[in-house]
Enzyme design. Structure first.
Site, PDB file in Angstrom:
ATOM      1  N   ASP A 107      -3.605   0.560   8.949  1.00  0.00           N
ATOM      2  CA  ASP A 107      -2.561   1.560   8.748  1.00  0.00           C
ATOM      3  C   ASP A 107      -2.574   2.606   9.867  1.00  0.00           C
ATOM      4  O   ASP A 107      -1.518   2.985  10.397  1.00  0.00           O
ATOM      5  CB  ASP A 107      -2.778   2.232   7.387  1.00  0.00           C
ATOM      6  N   LYS A 145       5.671   5.596  -1.419  1.00  0.00           N
ATOM      7  CA  LYS A 145       6.556   6.354  -0.529  1.00  0.00           C
ATOM      8  C   LYS A 145       8.010   6.290  -0.970  1.00  0.00           C
ATOM      9  O   LYS A 145       8.834   7.085  -0.499  1.00  0.00           O
ATOM     10  CB  LYS A 145       6.428   5.848   0.914  1.00  0.00           C
ATOM     11  N   HIS A 183       0.809  -1.223   0.000  1.00  0.00           N
ATOM     12  CA  HIS A 183       0.000   0.000   0.000  1.00  0.00           C
ATOM     13  C   HIS A 183       0.841   1.271   0.000  1.00  0.00           C
ATOM     14  O   HIS A 183       0.422   2.300  -0.516  1.00  0.00           O
ATOM     15  CB  HIS A 183      -0.956   0.006   1.201  1.00  0.00           C
ATOM     16  N   HIS A 208      -5.987   4.077   0.643  1.00  0.00           N
ATOM     17  CA  HIS A 208      -5.972   3.830   2.088  1.00  0.00           C
ATOM     18  C   HIS A 208      -5.968   5.108   2.931  1.00  0.00           C
ATOM     19  O   HIS A 208      -6.144   5.038   4.153  1.00  0.00           O
ATOM     20  CB  HIS A 208      -4.782   2.940   2.474  1.00  0.00           C
TER      21      HIS A 208
END
Length: 457
Positions: free
Chosen positions: A407, A329, A325, A378
């Site tokens: 998360d 990043k 997910h 998310h």
């Protein structure tokens, strides 16, 4: 609310490993601050050279995956690079690829122009002096960390020692002045020698076209590069479609056709799990504050999904989404990820961009077409105040809500640069305040029911 059940089958289609790795290589390009498709373009160059040099199908297969995975360990030195330079490590990595590290003058100019940018004069001078005095030691450390980690990821993915060795030796130079082991000449595996040249060709071609790439290859022949590899490159670059292939919109498909047919690997459910687990480690290596995050979110996601009665096959499918997910990043600077204070507006936009990047990367694979939306959303909220799309509850699938609660739970209970971990009872109390706005109440209740199991695990 989105259906529990998939619109797309969770059964793995007949798809090659190269298609998955080729798509995920875009995430590795983000880490290096390079134009999207760098790894694929390097593979295009390298496979033409390898074919010209008469490599057999097994050797070409090793070369193929060496190049696609050459940057698999690059996230592991990002935090350290930011620590040393105090600047956006993606730009440092990108710009350093155009530096001739055999030249002290070039190295000096690079340090002066990149260390402590935007910092006070005192901090800039301190960083420059530190790099000047210890630069070679730091460079060896950074390369060793990256190469060993990349080799480890390759082995985890099930590749042969030859692929791992090619990645480990990527930065060795023909003249023995490379890193980390200062191997020389034929001591360097051939797939590593070709991979290094291929990388440099793409970097300079992207920066200034074919003429600049040819000029740099000529300059480094006999120093960085094996002259025989250079000779093979000089032959293949004359082919009519060689340079145009690097800018072809269908490059990924063209690169997939370069894999030796006899060595094509078809993946199954277990192999797909392994790929997701390996790339989760690449993601989490980006920052000391994200270490283990993806694996923990996957564990929490599985527990919540199980508590909510999702079918076992769907739980397995969703776990992959949880592992991946945050793959976007890899494109966010450690200057932002590791910042101890409050983020400014531009930094916050950088952070927010990771969700869209995650969806875009996963969407490159047909097999992850539904999962890309589920995982990339998310950070959406039921009240429509989330990102990247500002979706409201009716458009947020249950599977996304499960990843979201997992998360958030990990974000609160894990260590962060600006605070220590928050105890679980306090974390649950914080999350209760977001019930029905950011967090789905049923998912939160399922998380609470799962806490004894998670604690035991």
């Amino acid at each position: 609310m989105g259906s529990i059940y998939a619109l797309q089958s969770t059964v793995v289609e007949q798809i090659s490993l190269s298609a998955i790795i080729g798509s995920l290589s875009y995430a590795l390009d983000l880490t290096e601050g390079l134009p999207a498709g760098h790894s694929l373009r390097s593979c295009w160059v390298g496979m033409h050279v390898g074919q010209r040099m008469g490599m057999d199908s097994q050797e070409l297969s090793h070369l193929y995956y060496t190049i696609l995975l050459k940057d698999a360990g690059c996230s592991s030195n990002a935090a350290r690079l930011f620590e040393l330079y105090g600047a956006d490590e993606r730009l440092i990595k990108r710009d350093f690829k155009q530096v001739d590290s055999d030249s002290l003058m070039h190295l000096g100019r690079f340090v002066l122009s990149h260390a402590g940018i935007g910092k006070s004069l005192h901090e800039r001078v301190t960083r420059i002096m530190n790099l000047a005095q210890n630069g070679n030691e730091f460079a060896t450390e950074l390369v060793a960390t990256r190469c060993e980690r990349g080799a480890s990821i390759a082995r985890q993915l099930g590749f042969d020692d030859e692929v791992a060795a090619g990645i480990r030796c990527l930065d060795e130079h023909w003249n023995g002045h490379g890193k980390p082991a200062r191997l020389m000449g034929p001591q360097i595996p051939l797939n590593a020698r070709i991979a290094l040249l291929s990388q440099v060709v793409d970097v300079f071609h992207s920066a200034g076209g074919a003429a600049l790439a040819l000029e740099e290859v000529g300059k480094r022949s006999g120093s960085w590069f094996d002259p025989d590899v250079v000779n093979a490159f000089n032959e293949v670059e004359k082919q009519h479609d060689f340079w145009s292939g690097l800018t072809d919109d269908g490059l990924q498909q063209k690169v997939s056709l370069l894999e030796p047919e006899s060595r094509v690997i078809r993946i199954d459910e277990d192999r797909l799990d392994t790929i997701a687990e390996a790339f989760a480690q690449v993601i989490d290596a980006k920052s000391p504050y994200t270490y283990g995050h993806s694996s923990r979110v996957a564990a929490y996601t599985s527990a919540v999904a199980n508590a909510m009665g999702l079918p076992e096959a769907r739980q397995r499918w969703l776990r992959r989404g949880a592992l991946l997910h945050d793959i976007g990043k890899l494109g966010v600077s450690n200057a932002v990820l590791d910042k101890p204070g409050k983020l400014d507006a531009d930094e916050w936009e950088q952070v927010k961009s990771h969700a869209a990047h995650s969806e875009q990367i996963l969407a490159r694979m047909r097999i992850f077409s539904e999962l890309s939306f589920v995982a990339g959303a998310h950070h959406e909220r039921l009240d429509g105040k989330g990102y990247p799309r500002g979706l409201t509850a009716a458009r947020i699938p249950l599977e996304t809500r499960i990843i979201t609660v997992a998360d958030i739970f990990d974000a609160i209970t894990a260590d962060r640069p600006y605070r220590g971990p928050i105890p679980i009872p306090e974390a649950i109390a914080i999350m209760e305040k977001e019930r029905g706005t950011a967090i789905d109440g049923d998912c939160l209740d399922a998380l609470k029911r799962s806490l004894p199991e998670l604690d035991a695990g």
